[in-house]
Write a protein that holds these residues in place. Sequence first.
Motif, PDB file in Angstrom:
ATOM      1  N   GLY A   3       2.717  -2.348   8.123  1.00 29.25           N
ATOM      2  CA  GLY A   3       3.630  -2.599   7.024  1.00 29.25           C
ATOM      3  C   GLY A   3       3.093  -2.282   5.649  1.00 29.25           C
ATOM      4  O   GLY A   3       3.809  -2.394   4.651  1.00 29.25           O
ATOM      5  N   GLY A   4       1.824  -1.903   5.584  1.00 24.26           N
ATOM      6  CA  GLY A   4       1.280  -1.535   4.288  1.00 24.26           C
ATOM      7  C   GLY A   4       1.838  -0.213   3.804  1.00 24.26           C
ATOM      8  O   GLY A   4       2.570   0.472   4.512  1.00 24.26           O
ATOM      9  N   GLY A   5       1.491   0.143   2.577  1.00 29.29           N
ATOM     10  CA  GLY A   5       1.951   1.400   2.023  1.00 29.29           C
ATOM     11  C   GLY A   5       1.753   1.459   0.533  1.00 29.29           C
ATOM     12  O   GLY A   5       1.075   0.610  -0.057  1.00 29.29           O
ATOM     13  N   LEU A   6       2.352   2.481  -0.063  1.00 26.88           N
ATOM     14  CA  LEU A   6       2.292   2.685  -1.508  1.00 26.88           C
ATOM     15  C   LEU A   6       3.604   2.206  -2.118  1.00 26.88           C
ATOM     16  O   LEU A   6       4.684   2.622  -1.687  1.00 26.88           O
ATOM     17  N   VAL A   7       3.500   1.353  -3.118  1.00 26.29           N
ATOM     18  CA  VAL A   7       4.690   0.799  -3.749  1.00 26.29           C
ATOM     19  C   VAL A   7       4.451   0.688  -5.249  1.00 26.29           C
ATOM     20  O   VAL A   7       3.306   0.523  -5.684  1.00 26.29           O
ATOM     21  N   GLN A   8       5.488   0.792  -6.016  1.00 28.54           N
ATOM     22  CA  GLN A   8       5.365   0.631  -7.462  1.00 28.54           C
ATOM     23  C   GLN A   8       5.275  -0.849  -7.821  1.00 28.54           C
ATOM     24  O   GLN A   8       5.770  -1.715  -7.083  1.00 28.54           O
ATOM     25  N   ALA A   9       4.669  -1.105  -8.946  1.00 30.82           N
ATOM     26  CA  ALA A   9       4.592  -2.480  -9.440  1.00 30.82           C
ATOM     27  C   ALA A   9       5.995  -3.069  -9.530  1.00 30.82           C
ATOM     28  O   ALA A   9       6.935  -2.397  -9.958  1.00 30.82           O
ATOM     29  N   GLY A  10       6.110  -4.312  -9.080  1.00 34.23           N
ATOM     30  CA  GLY A  10       7.406  -4.968  -9.037  1.00 34.23           C
ATOM     31  C   GLY A  10       8.113  -4.843  -7.704  1.00 34.23           C
ATOM     32  O   GLY A  10       9.119  -5.528  -7.461  1.00 34.23           O
ATOM     33  N   GLY A  11       7.604  -3.983  -6.856  1.00 29.70           N
ATOM     34  CA  GLY A  11       8.212  -3.771  -5.554  1.00 29.70           C
ATOM     35  C   GLY A  11       7.788  -4.815  -4.530  1.00 29.70           C
ATOM     36  O   GLY A  11       7.066  -5.768  -4.850  1.00 29.70           O
ATOM     37  N   SER A  12       8.238  -4.601  -3.296  1.00 33.57           N
ATOM     38  CA  SER A  12       7.984  -5.554  -2.214  1.00 33.57           C
ATOM     39  C   SER A  12       7.505  -4.840  -0.959  1.00 33.57           C
ATOM     40  O   SER A  12       7.817  -3.663  -0.735  1.00 33.57           O
ATOM     41  N   ASP A  46      -2.894  -6.371  -6.634  1.00 33.54           N
ATOM     42  CA  ASP A  46      -2.700  -6.686  -5.223  1.00 33.54           C
ATOM     43  C   ASP A  46      -3.183  -5.558  -4.316  1.00 33.54           C
ATOM     44  O   ASP A  46      -3.191  -5.710  -3.087  1.00 33.54           O
ATOM     45  N   THR A  47      -3.573  -4.451  -4.895  1.00 31.53           N
ATOM     46  CA  THR A  47      -4.074  -3.328  -4.113  1.00 31.53           C
ATOM     47  C   THR A  47      -5.316  -3.732  -3.337  1.00 31.53           C
ATOM     48  O   THR A  47      -6.296  -4.210  -3.909  1.00 31.53           O
ATOM     49  N   ALA A  48      -5.245  -3.562  -2.015  1.00 25.42           N
ATOM     50  CA  ALA A  48      -6.340  -3.986  -1.138  1.00 25.42           C
ATOM     51  C   ALA A  48      -5.989  -3.611   0.296  1.00 25.42           C
ATOM     52  O   ALA A  48      -4.853  -3.219   0.585  1.00 25.42           O
ATOM     53  N   VAL A  49      -6.966  -3.756   1.169  1.00 23.49           N
ATOM     54  CA  VAL A  49      -6.700  -3.728   2.604  1.00 23.49           C
ATOM     55  C   VAL A  49      -6.405  -5.162   3.029  1.00 23.49           C
ATOM     56  O   VAL A  49      -7.181  -6.075   2.717  1.00 23.49           O
ATOM     57  N   TYR A  50      -5.298  -5.331   3.714  1.00 25.71           N
ATOM     58  CA  TYR A  50      -4.861  -6.657   4.143  1.00 25.71           C
ATOM     59  C   TYR A  50      -5.117  -6.816   5.638  1.00 25.71           C
ATOM     60  O   TYR A  50      -4.768  -5.934   6.438  1.00 25.71           O
ATOM     61  N   TYR A  51      -5.709  -7.947   5.990  1.00 26.40           N
ATOM     62  CA  TYR A  51      -6.091  -8.234   7.359  1.00 26.40           C
ATOM     63  C   TYR A  51      -5.455  -9.539   7.822  1.00 26.40           C
ATOM     64  O   TYR A  51      -5.310 -10.474   7.035  1.00 26.40           O
ATOM     65  N   CYS A  52      -5.140  -9.599   9.120  1.00 24.39           N
ATOM     66  CA  CYS A  52      -4.750 -10.889   9.674  1.00 24.39           C
ATOM     67  C   CYS A  52      -5.783 -11.314  10.710  1.00 24.39           C
ATOM     68  O   CYS A  52      -6.559 -10.487  11.213  1.00 24.39           O
ATOM     69  N   GLY A 110      -8.014  -8.392  12.802  1.00 25.65           N
ATOM     70  CA  GLY A 110      -7.428  -7.067  12.844  1.00 25.65           C
ATOM     71  C   GLY A 110      -8.210  -6.040  12.043  1.00 25.65           C
ATOM     72  O   GLY A 110      -9.186  -6.369  11.370  1.00 25.65           O
ATOM     73  N   GLN A 111      -7.742  -4.799  12.112  1.00 26.44           N
ATOM     74  CA  GLN A 111      -8.412  -3.688  11.435  1.00 26.44           C
ATOM     75  C   GLN A 111      -7.875  -3.441  10.025  1.00 26.44           C
ATOM     76  O   GLN A 111      -8.471  -2.691   9.262  1.00 26.44           O
ATOM     77  N   GLY A 112      -6.766  -4.075   9.704  1.00 31.78           N
ATOM     78  CA  GLY A 112      -6.259  -4.009   8.339  1.00 31.78           C
ATOM     79  C   GLY A 112      -5.186  -2.956   8.123  1.00 31.78           C
ATOM     80  O   GLY A 112      -5.049  -1.999   8.879  1.00 31.78           O
ATOM     81  N   THR A 113      -4.416  -3.186   7.063  1.00 29.01           N
ATOM     82  CA  THR A 113      -3.401  -2.237   6.609  1.00 29.01           C
ATOM     83  C   THR A 113      -3.518  -2.115   5.096  1.00 29.01           C
ATOM     84  O   THR A 113      -3.668  -3.115   4.393  1.00 29.01           O
ATOM     85  N   GLN A 114      -3.474  -0.872   4.612  1.00 28.06           N
ATOM     86  CA  GLN A 114      -3.697  -0.628   3.194  1.00 28.06           C
ATOM     87  C   GLN A 114      -2.426  -0.878   2.385  1.00 28.06           C
ATOM     88  O   GLN A 114      -1.350  -0.384   2.727  1.00 28.06           O
ATOM     89  N   VAL A 115      -2.580  -1.636   1.314  1.00 25.26           N
ATOM     90  CA  VAL A 115      -1.508  -1.836   0.340  1.00 25.26           C
ATOM     91  C   VAL A 115      -1.979  -1.266  -0.990  1.00 25.26           C
ATOM     92  O   VAL A 115      -3.043  -1.656  -1.486  1.00 25.26           O
ATOM     93  N   THR A 116      -1.210  -0.351  -1.540  1.00 26.90           N
ATOM     94  CA  THR A 116      -1.534   0.241  -2.832  1.00 26.90           C
ATOM     95  C   THR A 116      -0.345   0.061  -3.761  1.00 26.90           C
ATOM     96  O   THR A 116       0.769   0.457  -3.423  1.00 26.90           O
TER      97      THR A 116
END
Length: 122
Positions: free
Chosen positions: A8-17, A90-96, A113-119
Amino acid sequence: QVHVVESGGGLVQAGGSLRLSCAASGFALDYYDIGWFRQAPGKEREAVSCISASDGSTYYADSVKGRSTISRDNAKNTVYLQMNNLKPEDTAVYYCAAGGSCWHGWEEYKYRGQGTQVTVSS
């Protein structure tokens, strides 16, 4: 195989979800506390959120409180982290992680987990 996988990670603009998913394989997530962590470049991994197995209590880091919601879908054996009003910091690799406690640090969880990138772009 017993493991958790983030997506579910990805590239999003500030203010996005974004909605991050943590899917379990080989065990039932509803019996476990599930923690979300993140690690930004050059920084230590930090706890972001957690949901308790016993009573569904939820916990959030101050940095995401009011902007994020953690939830379970036991039928899908998945835990979600909905993140709104995203900021560049909030840019980071997110892990559960599972197999620990909401009071534990990352290293104390059994399944990680191995993580998902959020930028988040400004």
